[in-house]
Design a protein around this motif. Structure first.
Motif, short mmCIF file in Angstrom:
data_model
loop_
_atom_site.label_atom_id
_atom_site.label_comp_id
_atom_site.label_asym_id
_atom_site.label_seq_id
_atom_site.Cartn_x
_atom_site.Cartn_y
_atom_site.Cartn_z
N MET A 182 0.85 -1.18 0.00
CA MET A 182 0.00 0.00 0.00
C MET A 182 0.89 1.24 0.00
N ILE A 183 0.49 2.24 -0.76
CA ILE A 183 1.19 3.53 -0.75
C ILE A 183 0.17 4.65 -0.69
N GLU A 190 -3.53 3.25 -0.50
CA GLU A 190 -4.24 2.47 -1.51
C GLU A 190 -3.38 1.28 -1.91
N CYS A 191 -4.03 0.17 -2.21
CA CYS A 191 -3.30 -1.05 -2.56
C CYS A 191 -2.72 -0.96 -3.96
N VAL A 192 -1.53 -1.51 -4.09
CA VAL A 192 -0.91 -1.70 -5.40
C VAL A 192 -1.10 -3.19 -5.76
N PRO A 193 -0.77 -3.59 -6.98
CA PRO A 193 -1.08 -4.97 -7.38
C PRO A 193 -0.50 -6.04 -6.46
N ILE A 194 -1.27 -7.09 -6.29
CA ILE A 194 -0.83 -8.27 -5.53
C ILE A 194 0.32 -8.93 -6.27
N ILE A 195 1.27 -9.45 -5.50
CA ILE A 195 2.37 -10.23 -6.08
C ILE A 195 2.36 -11.62 -5.45
N GLU A 196 2.45 -12.63 -6.28
CA GLU A 196 2.68 -13.99 -5.78
C GLU A 196 4.17 -14.27 -5.85
N ILE A 197 4.70 -14.81 -4.77
CA ILE A 197 6.13 -15.10 -4.66
C ILE A 197 6.32 -16.60 -4.83
N ILE A 198 7.15 -16.98 -5.78
CA ILE A 198 7.38 -18.41 -6.04
C ILE A 198 8.88 -18.69 -5.93
N PRO A 199 9.35 -19.05 -4.73
CA PRO A 199 10.78 -19.36 -4.58
C PRO A 199 11.11 -20.71 -5.19
N SER A 234 -8.16 -6.93 3.71
CA SER A 234 -7.53 -7.22 5.00
C SER A 234 -6.33 -6.32 5.24
N THR A 235 -5.53 -6.11 4.20
CA THR A 235 -4.36 -5.23 4.32
C THR A 235 -4.80 -3.81 4.67
N ALA A 236 -5.79 -3.31 3.97
CA ALA A 236 -6.27 -1.95 4.22
C ALA A 236 -6.86 -1.83 5.63
N LYS A 237 -7.62 -2.83 6.03
CA LYS A 237 -8.25 -2.80 7.35
C LYS A 237 -7.20 -2.83 8.46
N LEU A 238 -6.19 -3.69 8.30
CA LEU A 238 -5.15 -3.80 9.31
C LEU A 238 -4.30 -2.54 9.37
N ALA A 239 -3.94 -1.99 8.23
CA ALA A 239 -3.16 -0.76 8.21
C ALA A 239 -3.90 0.36 8.95
#
Length: 310
Positions: A182-183, A190-199, A234-239
């Motif tokens: 969020m920025i 406001e949220c920026v695009p979701i990223i999936e991390i695949i190690p 959830s991210t916005a609510k928690l922030a």
């Protein structure tokens, strides 16, 4: 005259090297923006007098870890009086504490995993194996252990006895890791695009984050119905509940049946070449220079608002 921004990097914590990389990248980006004159200071711990001696009208603290991101530095910055980028001391203190964060998240109806505090005097397991053991006040998976066998748990427990760091235990979730940044560009977070991390090697550890080049990052990944909405809301609510400002990043695990669980939230995410918030911003056309400049402008706007109400 161009506004001087004092960028702070380094710090005494385990993520010092990452912080230095972040600070250098921020200073370079601010310089490239043409809007600010950055001055970089690589510090360890700093006292009030030392901070006051550093020039700059705005401070951009790019430290990661308990000291630089978890409240102590923010308290110094508040006492210093100059506007600074990022959350205030109370929000920083709450967010660095994974147990407090999860407690607040649960109160807000955000899905979290069960958590136990590791007792250094008792090696009994609170959950069935496999489990995750990690320090409460660290980031970047520093000190994180996945224990699949009893002997791994016992070795990890002994290490926790030696370190004496507050440590937590969670059930291990096999699944997909997602992150939501969020920025604030002037109208609130406001949220920026979701990223999936695949190690490549399953665990997204420190090496996978910062050293190797084999981790895949998928922007706007294909997710089960409703998951994108859950993790962004959830991210916005928690922030909001924590009082976070300017920038943050929340991490989630998506289990095998498509249920997301909050892992943690960061009030000063990384700004390195591997870092996720800059990647997500770039995906929607926000350059690193614009991102860093926006954050400095938010700090300046707060200072202006305070002056108007004095």
């Amino acid at each position: 005259m161009t506004t001087v921004v004092r960028v702070l990097a380094g710090g005494p914590d385990a993520e010092r090297a990452v912080s230095i990389d972040s600070g250098r990248a921020i200073a370079e980006a601010l310089g490239a923006s043409g809007r600010f004159a950055p001055e970089l200071s690589i510090i360890d711990r700093i006292d009030q007098g030392e901070l006051a001696e550093l020039t700059g009208e705005i401070v951009f603290p790019a430290l990661h870890g308990p000291y630089g991101e978890g409240g102590p530095l923010q308290r110094l910055l508040e006492a210093d009086g100059r506007p600074f980028v990022g959350s205030g001391s109370r929000a920083a203190k709450r967010a660095i504490d994974k147990v407090v964060t999860k407690s607040i998240a649960a109160h807000e109806g955000i899905p979290v995993l069960s958590t136990a505090i590791l007792d250094p005097e008792d090696d009994g397991l609170p959950f069935a194996l496999p489990i995750v053991v990690k320090p409460i006040f660290e980031g970047s998976t520093i000190g994180l252990h996945v224990c699949r066998e009893q002997h791994e748990w016992l070795a990890t427990h002994r290490a926790a006895q030696v370190s004496r760091k507050p440590t937590m235990i969670e059930p291990f979730v096999e699944g997909r890791e997602l992150t939501v940044g969020m920025i604030d560009r002037g109208s609130g977070l406001e949220c920026v695009p979701i990223i999936e991390i695949i190690p490549k090697h399953k665990l997204y550890d420190y090496e996978a984050k910062y050293a190797r080049e084999d981790t895949q990052y998928v922007l706007d990944p294909d997710l089960p119905e409703g998951v994108a909405e859950i993790v962004t809301e959830s991210t916005a609510k928690l922030a909001h509940a924590l009082g976070i400002r300017d920038v943050c990043r929340a991490d989630f695990m998506l289990d095998e049946v498509g249920r997301p669980f909050l892992l943690e939230i960061n009030t000063m995410p990384g700004f390195t070449s591997h870092s996720l918030v800059p990647k997500a911003c770039a995906h929607i056309g926000i350059s690193m220079s614009d991102l860093c400049a926006h954050l400095v402008e938010r700090a300046m706007a707060r200072a202006t608002t305070l002056e108007m109400h004095e």
